[in-house]
Each structure stands twice: as C-alpha cells, then as structure tokens.
Design an enzyme around this catalytic site. Structure first.
Site, PDB file in Angstrom:
ATOM      1  N   ASN A 572      -0.055  35.993  31.763  1.00  0.00           N
ATOM      2  CA  ASN A 572       0.851  36.572  33.055  1.00  0.00           C
ATOM      3  C   ASN A 572       0.324  36.221  34.242  1.00  0.00           C
ATOM      4  OD1 ASN A 572       1.338  39.041  35.012  1.00  0.00           O
ATOM      5  ND2 ASN A 572       3.105  38.936  33.854  1.00  0.00           N
ATOM      6  N   LYS A 573      -0.996  36.456  34.385  1.00  0.00           N
ATOM      7  CA  LYS A 573      -1.724  36.064  35.710  1.00  0.00           C
ATOM      8  C   LYS A 573      -1.580  34.566  35.815  1.00  0.00           C
ATOM      9  CE  LYS A 573      -6.332  36.239  37.770  1.00  0.00           C
ATOM     10  NZ  LYS A 573      -6.859  34.792  37.139  1.00  0.00           N
ATOM     11  N   ASP A 574      -1.513  33.844  34.847  1.00  0.00           N
ATOM     12  CA  ASP A 574      -1.446  32.476  34.942  1.00  0.00           C
ATOM     13  C   ASP A 574      -0.251  31.988  35.311  1.00  0.00           C
ATOM     14  OD1 ASP A 574      -2.793  29.815  34.806  1.00  0.00           O
ATOM     15  OD2 ASP A 574      -1.880  29.682  32.783  1.00  0.00           O
TER      16      ASP A 574
END
Length: 915
Positions: A572-574
């Site tokens: 998700n952060k990526d």
C-alpha cells in the site's frame, strides 16, 4: 465534548436505571460518560465543563490541557466498551429470537447453509483434513494503551455486563454502579503513557495477557461450538475435529529491523511462553482433581485405566501417600500423578529440574488426558469426560508446551550479509553480487554438499548471530516442544536466491532432517513479498524455487504445502490502496494456479494491519473477497496492537471473533469455488488492471514529489509518534531518514492523525475518473456491475468510502499550516484536496450514494459519537505541535510534550486504529 457530550450528559443521571439489558449504545455510553464526569469533577473540576462541552480546552495551561486530553481519551475507551457490550447483547438477542443458525459469523450459520446447499458430510470431512487457521500476534508498535489500562477496561466491561441483569436489588445495583465509578477513577489516576520505551520482555507479557485472560479457555470452546454445529446439521455423521486453530506470534522472534530481539531474548521468550501454557494446564488439572471425586463404590473403573494408574503410581515417589490420601478415588489418584509430572516439567523448563518423572512433550500429556476421558466414558460418565476433561485436552492440543508457534523473521539484508561472510570463509574470496548467476550457483552447490558438522569459524559477530538463530530452533524444539516454532519469515524477498540463502543458513544451523544436511529442511522457509514489484515477481520466483529438489522435498515433508506471505502494508505504501489490493489479489490467483500445476498447495500468510490501508477490513468480508480456491482451509494472518486488544481483551468479543475467523475461513473453503461472485471474469479483471494502473500513476506521482517528505514531517506528528514508547522496534529499519525506509506503520499512523488519511484513498479517484473518461458510459455501467458483482471491487470501494468519511480537509489544512515553506504547503495540500474531491465524486457516482459514508449506518453512528471530540483534539494537537517544536525552555517543552503525546493517544483511541 461539544454537542454530542451535551446530549450524553443530559440523557442520564449517575443512578443507572434498573437494567441496561435493553439500552442502546448511546444510553450505555451516557451512563459511563456521567461516571467519568463525576470523577473529573472530584479531581479536576476545571475539566468537567470541557468534558460536558460547556467550555473549550483552548488556552488551558499545558498540564491542565494534558488532563483534559487524558479524560477525552478515557471517554473513547469507555465508548468502545459500551459498543462492544451492545454488540454482544445484539448477538445474544438474535440467537435467542431466531436460533444460532441465523447468527452471522457462527459455525451454525455456515453449516446450516452448507446442509441446505447439499454439501455432503464427505465434503465436510475433506475440508476438515486441510483446515489450518493461525492468527499471529505481532509486536508491531500500534497499541497505545498499557496493559494496566487494558485490565481496568476489562473490569468496566464485566461490570457493565453485570448491570444488564434485572436480578439485583437496589442496594446491589448501587454497589456495582459504584464499582464502575471506582474503575473509571483508577483510569483517571493511572498514567496513560509509557514513561519508558517497552522492552521485548514487556511486549511478551502484553501478548500473554490475552491468553491468560481469555484465549486459553476460549479456543477449546470454539472447537466445541464447531462440534455442536456439526452434530446439529449432520446428526448421523461422525467427524474428527483436529486442533485446526492455533496461535502464532512474532513477539520475541521478529528481528527485522529490531536490534533488541537477540537470540538470548528469543530463548527467554520461548521459556516464558512455555511456562504460561504449563501453568494454565496445572491449574486446570488441579481443578479436575478437586471435582472428580468419583468413588470406586459408585462407578466401575475400567481395568485398562487401573493398569494405567498403576503405571503412573510407579513413576512417582509418594505413591503410598497418594493411595492413602485419595483412597478408593482412582481418578483423583491418576490426576495427582499427572500433576507430579507436570510440576517436574515446569521446573525443568525453568532449568530447575530434579530428575524426576516429567512430560517430555505435549503429546504425552495429551495421551494421559485421553486415557482419563476414555475411562470416564467407559464408567458411564461421558458428559463428565466431554464437559470437564476434553476442554483441557483440547487446550493442550492447541497450545501444547509453547502457547504459540513462534515465527522467526529476518530481512534479506541481514541473511545475505551472513551468506557473504560464509562465502568469504569457504572460498577465501569476496562474494559475487547477490543478483548474479554465480551467486545462485554457489547457493545451489552449498545445498548439494554434505555438512561436515564442524562449526564455521571467523564469522563476523552479526553473521554468527544470524547463524545461531537457526541453531536455536533445533535446541528449543528438543527442550520445549516440537511445534514451538512456526516458520522462518524472510522479509524483503526479491529473488529465488534470497530464499535459497535461507535454506543454506538453516542447513548450517542444523535444521535438516539428516546430519549431512541433504534431505530436507524441517523449519518452513516462508518468503515475504511486500512491494508491488515483488508481488508481481512472486509467481516466477516461486515456480523456479519449487523446482529445486531440496525445496520440494521440504514442502512434501511439511504436508505438501508451501507457505507464501504477502504484505498489505508495504504494498500500500508502495503503490496506493487500489493498486495494492489488485496486485495482492492477482498474486494470490496466479500462485494458487501455480500450486495446482506443480502439485503443491500454496498457502497464504496475510500480513495485515489494523487500519484499512494496511489490510484491515471486516473479517468476514475480507475473507469472502479472497480469490476462489486461494484459502482452501489454510489461513494465517497477522494481528497486532489495537486489533489484538479490540478482539481479545473481553471474553464475549473474543469468543465471537475466534468463531468468526474460523467459520469465515471454513465457509470460503466450502463455497469459494462454487460462487458466481468469485468466478474470474476477464472483463472485470481487465477493468481492475486499468483502474490499478491509473491509480498507481497518480499515487506514484504524489509520493515521488521531492517536497512530500518535508511536508509530511511538518504537517503531521510523524517524528513525535516515536516518543510515544509504544513498541521496542525503531520506526526505521536501518536508521535512514528517507521515505523509502520509513516503516508502513508510522506512515499510516501519522497520516491518520492529521486527518489526511491518504493511505486509504489517494489515487483511487484518479483511477476511477480516468477509467470513466476513457470508456465513457459503457465504462461507468461496467463499474456499476462490478460494484454489485465483484467482491473485491466492492470491498475496495467500501473501505475507501469509510476512510473518506474520516477525512476532514478543514482540519487537515490546519496541520498544513505547520509547513513553513508556503510554496511546498500549497503544492502538496492542493494535490491532496483535488484528489479528495475527485475520489468522493467518483465513488458516489459508482455507488449511487447521496453523501460519503451514508451507506454505512452503524459506522456513521460510531463516527458521530467520536468526531466532535476528535476534531477538537486535532485542533489542540496542531497548536501543541507548533509550541513543542518552537519552545526552547526545557521544563515547558516537557509539559508540551506530555500533552502532545496524550493528544496522539487520544486521537488513536477515537479513530480505533493507529498504524
């Protein structure tokens, strides 16, 4: 607390009505709120008007503001308790009125549906054979409440539940109301914040708290519930229910970026975990010995059991005293012998063994308890066997002599460094690049060579430490329990060579079945694919890996199962929320098909967090949306911090959550490959691919902005969160200050605190709008159909909409004002504002809703109880951040820090999630 608290404070008095059984959440919360205000009035009268919403906290001195924030945080805890108690009452009402078959999340409901659908008993048996469920408690720093606070919360919950009864006299009721006030007063007088950073030992104690309070008892009860439901819906059939539900843990074994988890700490963790289970068994068996006062004059004792008793008495030193003390009570004599061996097992585990008879492993205790069950049954007391002894035996089967199956986790940076060291020692040369063919060829050659049994010498301390970690597994398995460890999780897996390297280290650590280290590895090696590129590469990596002979032999020995861990947080952060969910689903589908092709079951370990953007979603919906055939009864999932305390701190909630997880997994195994909603549709997959691509492009552009880090650090409490002392692990893996190296938890935590919450929605609006723009009306109609017929797409939009309901741009703008550079502030905030409005508009266009969140009435009601207060605390936090960062006077800065940390804790409690 503004208007909402005014309503609450006016809706009840401190004298609770005759019963709370029929009361709504609002009424129960009002009762608790009134008690809290009474406590505040006694101790800090200046706070009471703030709580009631009659005065603002703005302008209060730092110390007094801190007390107000603490009171508001306590209010959120009490509100959560009222909601949990209400949910438990609602479930009981449904069960009483309609029967357990109608209770969603129960085995009875799943099996009633299965029986109606014509699922045969043989199909049930086939699924039971592969059923393996293991929630894994992690030490990720997302729990802002101390254990002592959790304990007081539990007592309030129990008292609130007690007050539901109508049997009390006015005097008895008043005493219980007073007890509620006492516990709230203790919360008021208890420090909310960890004064020091917790150690790993503290985290171990925190995790074991939930087992001692509830889980040791409830897990066996959940198996009994399954057994009862099977008997009800398949009455003439026989089923063998194995201990399919177990618990895992990373606490004390997760070394990834945590320098405080050493081999000594892991060893001590194993001992403490083992003693927790052994102490529990001792108490339960002591209870059995007290109640099973069955005289030989009243019951016929089977001859086989008499022989077993004589064999047990022959092992203990005080056999004569046992015979005399419990004369004619064979079952008590038998249990006393069991206790003697268990006591010696406990002493041996502590390193204080006296060389007397003990249990070498959990299987021996299970055998003894089975013998007792059988003897009671043959003595015409089957109900005593089933109701008293079987729960204890099942507890031992589930928790064994380790409580949890401890996973070890390390990242490829550390494992590859150790392997380079081994290469240098063995060849006298520097190791080739880890991405080179030469490196992989060396690893395969190492796996093919027999071990000479001699220790490697000359390793760097870090490399020796990594190697010793694997050796620790063999040692502790032999000392404690063969199932004391779960698996080795390899973080940041990027290639086949990364995984083969772990097999080489396990070989040097003595974890192969044969001394030469050629046959197979006895510790499951589990690659963790976390980023979008790694998820995409996973099928290719696993195909090549499963062609390596030692890997295939190992998976066959481990039940012909290869586990793969997938990371929700870093993906998700990526890549953002839409892209992460789609790439995770794609990877599971492809890996499931790969397993079918190669004849090995691919089992998934879901690395979820508590917040939506880290994979947190309603359990039943999240499992039901997994790709068809991707579970097949095997399910592992991480649970951490506030998720653990929410699910397992209170008995009623914990019982429901255990059965909900298990029944949802079993339902997916039974139904997923029959359901139209999970049948792959090329049209839907094509649309999701396009949506993911456009969403990823928008999100990627946003996080690539070179000014984002400066904005994020200034416009959120990112750096200050690390002062909370809620976990032993650093916020960054290797101490770098880049966005790439920042862990997913503080990334999500800080964006939630400042009410931007971008991690749960940014990029989705661009993806949806782009799709509609390119495909026109036909594209919009396709998205409407997907919203109705695709569980994955529906889950994504549902969770995005819930997150959008928590966003407040006016408050977010106040946080943005903390960014000194006006150009940076305007650029970043304008991008967020534009994407937010686009996402709201696009989501509503597809769902047909009138406003964000209106579809979720329960969720909206929950938010309505909280947002006014959260908003107020957010505004205070902005000012506290400004003051804390600019004040130079040390004493005053410390006061601002304390109030600031309380504001972070308060907002986290209100939102119900941190990272």
């Amino acid at each position: 607390m503004t208007a909402d608290q005014k309503v609450l404070s006016e809706s009840t008095s401190s004298a609770a009505p005759s019963a709370l059984a029929t009361r709504s959440v609002k009424e129960a919360a009002a009762f608790l709120f009134d008690q809290l205000v009474g406590v505040a009035q006694r101790h800090q009268p200046e706070i009471a008007p703030v709580l009631r919403g009659f005065a603002s906290s703005a302008g209060l001195p730092p110390a007094l503001l801190g007390r107000a924030l603490q009171a508001q945080g306590i209010w959120f805890q009490l509100l959560s308790i009222a909601e949990q108690a209400s949910a438990m009452r609602r479930r009981r009402t449904i069960e009483r009125a309609k029967g357990r078959d109608e209770l969603l999340g129960s085995f009875a409901h799943v099996l009633a549906d299965a029986a109606k659908a014509g699922v045969t008993a043989d199909e049930i048996r086939a699924q039971l054979k592969s059923l393996r469920i293991r929630p894994v408690i992690t030490a990720h720093p997302t729990e802002a409440k101390r254990v002592t606070v959790l304990e007081k919360n539990r007592k309030i919950y129990l008292l609130l539940k007690d007050l539901e009864s109508s049997r009390w006299t006015d005097r008895e009721r008043a005493a219980r109301i007073g007890a509620v006030g006492d516990q709230i007063e203790l919360l008021w007088l208890t420090g909310e914040l960890h004064l020091e950073k917790p150690t790993v030992e503290h985290e171990v104690a925190w995790g074991l708290h939930f087992f001692a309070e509830n889980l040791f008892d409830l897990a066996p009860e959940m198996l009994a519930s399954f057994e009862s439901a099977l008997a009800a819906h398949y009455p003439n059939e026989r089923f063998d229910i194995t201990p399919f539900f177990q618990f895992g843990s990373w606490i004390g074994g997760d070394r990834d970026g945590n320098p405080f988890v050493t081999n000594a700490v892991t060893r001590e963790t194993m001992v403490v975990n083992a003693l927790a289970s052994l102490d529990y068994y001792r108490q339960r068996i002591l209870d059995l010995a007290r109640v099973l006062s069955i005289s030989e004059r009243s019951a016929t004792i089977p001859a086989e059991f008499r022989a077993a008793l004589e064999a047990e008495l022959a092992q203990v030193e005080d056999a004569a005293r046992i015979r005399t003390r419990n004369q004619g009570e064979a079952f008590r004599q038998y249990l006393t012998c069991v206790l003697r061996k268990l006591d010696e097992t406990i002493l041996t585990t502590k390193g204080e063994g006296r060389g007397k008879a003990r249990y070498a492993n959990a299987d021996e205790l299970i055998r003894d308890l089975r013998a007792l069950e059988q003897a009671l049954t043959e003595s015409r007391s089957p109900s005593l066997a089933n109701d008293m002894v079987r729960p204890v035996r099942r507890a031992v089967e589930i928790f064994r002599f380790s409580t949890v199956r401890l996973d070890l986790r390390e990242n490829t940076t550390r494992t590859n460094n150790a392997l380079r060291d081994i290469y240098r020692i063995k060849t006298g040369k520097d190791a080739p690049d880890v991405d080179s063919p030469e490196w992989q060829a060396w690893l395969i050659a190492e796996l093919a060579q027999p071990r000479n049994g001699l220790p490697l010498t000359g390793l760097a301390p870090e490399s020796q430490d990594t190697l010793d970690m694997f050796a620790l597994v063999a040692d502790m398995r032999s000392r404690l329990d063969r199932e004391a460890f779960g698996s080795f999780i390899l973080s940041m897996t990027h290639s086949v060579a990364d995984v083969l390297g772990a097999y080489v280290l396990a070989k040097h650590g003595g974890l192969y079945l044969d001394d030469a280290g050629l046959e197979l590895c006895t510790l499951p090696i589990v690659p963790l694919f976390e980023t979008i590129p790694d998820l995409r590469a996973a099928p290719v990596i696993m195909r090549e890996l499963l062609r390596v002979p030692v890997v295939r032999r190992s998976t066959r020995w481990q039940g012909n199962v290869q586990e793969v861990m997938i990371g929700y947080s870093d993906s998700n952060k990526d890549g953002g929320f839409m892209s992460s969910n789609w790439e995770l689903a794609k990877a599971q589908s492809k890996l499931t098909r790969l397993g079918e092709e190669l004849g090995v079951a691919i089992a998934f370990f879901h690395g979820r967090g508590g917040s939506v953007s880290r994979g947190g979603a309603p359990t039943g919906h999240a499992i039901a949306a997994q790709p068809a055939g991707s579970i097949r009864g095997r399910f592992r999932v991480t649970e951490q911090g506030e998720v653990v305390s929410f699910k397992y701190a209170n008995r009623g909630t914990a019982s429901y959550q255990l059965e909900l997880l298990a029944s949802s997994v079993f339902a997916h195994a039974l139904k997923s490959e029959r359901e139209d909603a999970l049948v792959p549709r090329a049209e839907f997959d094509d649309a999701l691919e396009a949506l993911s691509g456009a969403s990823l492009a928008a999100y990627g552009k946003f996080i690539a902005d070179p000014d984002l880090v400066a904005y994020f650090q200034a416009a959120s409490p990112l750096e200050e969160i690390s002062l909370l002392n809620i976990g032993s692990r650093p916020a960054r893996r290797f101490g770098a200050r880049s966005l790439a190296d920042l862990r997913a938890i503080p990334w999500v935590f800080a964006w939630a605190q400042n009410r931007h919450a971008i991690t749960g929605w940014y990029g989705v609006g661009s993806g949806l709008a782009s799709f509609i723009e390119v495909r026109g009306e036909r594209g919009l109609q396709l998205l409407h159909r997907m919203f109705e017929d695709s569980r994955l797409f529906r889950l994504i939009l549902d969770e995005v909409e819930k997150t959008l309901a928590m966003v407040d741009l006016s408050i977010a703008r106040q946080y943005a004002s903390l960014v000194a550079d006006e150009a940076v502030r305007k650029k970043i905030f304008s991008a967020i504002e534009a994407e937010y409005h686009l996402t709201c508009e696009s989501v509503l266009r597809i769902t047909g809703g009138g406003e964000i969140g209106a579809r979720f009435t329960d969720y909206q009601a929950r938010l309505a109880h909280r947002l006014a207060t959260i908003n107020e605390v957010n505004r205070e936090q902005v000012e506290l951040l400004r003051l804390f960062r600019t004040t130079e006077e040390e004493a005053l800065k410390e006061e601002y820090k304390s109030a600031l940390l309380l504001s972070i804790s308060c907002i986290a409690a209100g939102l119900g999630a941190t990272g």
